[in-house]
Design a protein around this motif. Structure first.
Motif, mmCIF file in Angstrom:
data_model
loop_
_atom_site.group_PDB
_atom_site.id
_atom_site.type_symbol
_atom_site.label_atom_id
_atom_site.label_comp_id
_atom_site.label_asym_id
_atom_site.label_seq_id
_atom_site.Cartn_x
_atom_site.Cartn_y
_atom_site.Cartn_z
ATOM 1 N N GLN A 22 -6.552 -15.697 0.980
ATOM 2 C CA GLN A 22 -7.929 -16.186 1.004
ATOM 3 C C GLN A 22 -8.882 -15.063 1.411
ATOM 4 O O GLN A 22 -9.963 -14.906 0.837
ATOM 5 N N ILE A 23 -8.464 -14.271 2.399
ATOM 6 C CA ILE A 23 -9.278 -13.139 2.857
ATOM 7 C C ILE A 23 -9.447 -12.115 1.738
ATOM 8 O O ILE A 23 -10.541 -11.606 1.500
ATOM 9 N N ALA A 24 -8.361 -11.817 1.031
ATOM 10 C CA ALA A 24 -8.416 -10.830 -0.054
ATOM 11 C C ALA A 24 -9.363 -11.283 -1.160
ATOM 12 O O ALA A 24 -10.155 -10.489 -1.682
ATOM 13 N N ILE A 29 -14.895 -10.889 -3.775
ATOM 14 C CA ILE A 29 -16.155 -11.499 -4.199
ATOM 15 C C ILE A 29 -17.331 -10.833 -3.483
ATOM 16 O O ILE A 29 -18.345 -10.497 -4.099
ATOM 17 N N PHE A 30 -17.168 -10.613 -2.179
ATOM 18 C CA PHE A 30 -18.258 -9.982 -1.424
ATOM 19 C C PHE A 30 -18.491 -8.551 -1.883
ATOM 20 O O PHE A 30 -19.634 -8.113 -2.036
ATOM 21 N N ARG A 31 -17.421 -7.793 -2.115
ATOM 22 C CA ARG A 31 -17.564 -6.394 -2.519
ATOM 23 C C ARG A 31 -18.202 -6.288 -3.908
ATOM 24 O O ARG A 31 -18.843 -5.295 -4.212
ATOM 25 N N VAL A 109 -11.109 -1.380 -2.729
ATOM 26 C CA VAL A 109 -9.838 -2.087 -2.557
ATOM 27 C C VAL A 109 -9.159 -1.510 -1.323
ATOM 28 O O VAL A 109 -8.474 -0.495 -1.388
ATOM 29 N N ASN A 110 -9.383 -2.136 -0.177
ATOM 30 C CA ASN A 110 -8.802 -1.636 1.072
ATOM 31 C C ASN A 110 -7.321 -2.001 1.149
ATOM 32 O O ASN A 110 -6.941 -3.161 0.960
ATOM 33 N N GLU A 151 -16.108 4.289 -8.879
ATOM 34 C CA GLU A 151 -15.066 4.151 -7.855
ATOM 35 C C GLU A 151 -14.498 2.741 -7.834
ATOM 36 O O GLU A 151 -13.277 2.551 -7.773
ATOM 37 N N LYS A 152 -15.380 1.748 -7.904
ATOM 38 C CA LYS A 152 -14.915 0.357 -7.913
ATOM 39 C C LYS A 152 -14.040 0.091 -9.129
ATOM 40 O O LYS A 152 -12.953 -0.484 -9.016
ATOM 41 N N ALA A 153 -14.527 0.509 -10.292
ATOM 42 C CA ALA A 153 -13.771 0.270 -11.527
ATOM 43 C C ALA A 153 -12.423 0.976 -11.489
ATOM 44 O O ALA A 153 -11.403 0.413 -11.886
ATOM 45 N N GLY A 154 -12.414 2.206 -10.987
ATOM 46 C CA GLY A 154 -11.166 2.970 -10.927
ATOM 47 C C GLY A 154 -10.152 2.365 -9.979
ATOM 48 O O GLY A 154 -8.955 2.287 -10.292
ATOM 49 N N GLN A 155 -10.598 1.920 -8.812
ATOM 50 C CA GLN A 155 -9.677 1.318 -7.844
ATOM 51 C C GLN A 155 -9.156 -0.026 -8.335
ATOM 52 O O GLN A 155 -7.984 -0.349 -8.140
#
Length: 310
Positions: A22-24, A29-31, A109-110, A151-155
């Motif tokens: 749920q956290i992931a 969604i937030f990111r 993506v942490n 960066e977002k797309a790559g991760q």
């Protein structure tokens, strides 16, 4: 409702039983759609799809004990988290630095948020809900997630590759779009996200499209073969008529005369049918050999005629 909306509606009805998933999903969604003020005590989340807004609210309530509030006028897609709840949320999704302030350059993506395979799936699901779409499979196969940075797309691409799915990234205006165009890969993607109803619908469409394609290919192949046979027969008839009018059949060897007459009488017959009509019957290769001899004779007669005119 579009197929893309149906997929999002299906995914929005699901809730992972594990809090870490749920956290992931909430983190993704937030990111994708959220923004934090510098002090980390006020978060704004813009969600255009009402089903996704409801899903995000449910995730916050179950995983963070946060009751989401709407910001702005009634019907606005802007959602709000304030005060300690905002700080707790950022801390849980690993977006706070050591000074207690949100870090803008923290990984999209942490690794701490997606340690398990199920969490990776939940994160991908959240990213799709917030910024993804999928075309109507009746028309085309296209899955995409729009990101505001390379960066977002790559991760996200790396995360998807972990499931054996080859997503690609393309720059579209100022956005970086992660996309998949292979039908079987989109089916796998729906499976990863848990959209099983949509998966079955897409599979049914794919099967029907492949069957139609196979039938069309077969029909086209048979049509091409028929056209080839008809063209060959027309050419054979032309040669035989020319020989008949030029020298007559009586000057032909018996076998060639026999096949010439048979072809004139049966212009639409196949080589096998021509061979079976002879007495004794002749195989396809034999018929083809005789017709080839007639073709050579017609060519020689035409060449002689041309030379005589020079």
């Amino acid at each position: 409702m579009s197929f893309s909306s149906e997929v999002k509606a299906e995914l929005s009805r699901q809730l992972s039983s594990a809090r870490h998933c749920q956290i992931a999903e909430a983190a993704a969604i937030f990111r994708m759609c959220g923004q934090a003020q510098k002090d980390g005590r006020r978060l704004l989340i813009r969600l255009e799809n009402p089903n996704v807004g409801k899903k995000f609210s449910v995730l916050l309530k179950h995983a963070f004990r946060i009751d989401l509030r709407k910001a702005g006028k009634e019907g606005s897609s802007l959602l709000l988290i304030e005060g300690k709840e905002a700080e707790d949320f950022l801390q849980t999704v690993k977006l706070l630095g050591k000074d207690g302030r949100p870090e803008e350059r923290r990984d999209f993506v942490n690794s701490m948020v997606v340690q398990n395979s199920c969490c990776k799936q939940a994160f991908i699901r959240g990213a799709f809900l917030a910024g993804g779409s999928i075309s109507n499979p009746q028309k085309s196969y296209h899955f995409e997630i729009v990101c505001d940075s390379a960066e977002k797309a790559g991760q996200l691409q790396t995360l998807i590759h972990a499931f054996g799915i080859e997503a690609k990234v393309v720059l579209r205006k100022r956005y970086h779009v992660l996309y998949i165009k292979e039908g079987n890969q989109i089916v796998d993607m729906l499976g990863v996200m848990g959209a099983n109803l949509a998966l079955m619908e897409l599979e049914n469409v794919r099967i029907l499209r492949e069957m139609r394609g196979a039938v069309n290919r077969k029909v086209n192949c048979e049509t091409a073969n028929i056209n080839k046979t008809v063209s060959a027969a027309v050419e054979q008839m032309s040669d035989i008529i020319y020989i008949r009018d030029k020298i007559g059949f009586e000057k032909l060897p018996e076998g060639l005369e026999e096949i010439a007459i048979a072809r004139l009488e049966q212009p639409e017959a196949t080589l096998k049918e021509l061979g079976d009509s002879l007495n004794p019957s002749v195989g396809k290769s034999g018929v083809n050999h005789r017709l080839r001899k007639l073709k050579e004779l017609a060519r020689a007669l035409r060449d002689d005629e041309e030379e005589s005119l020079l």
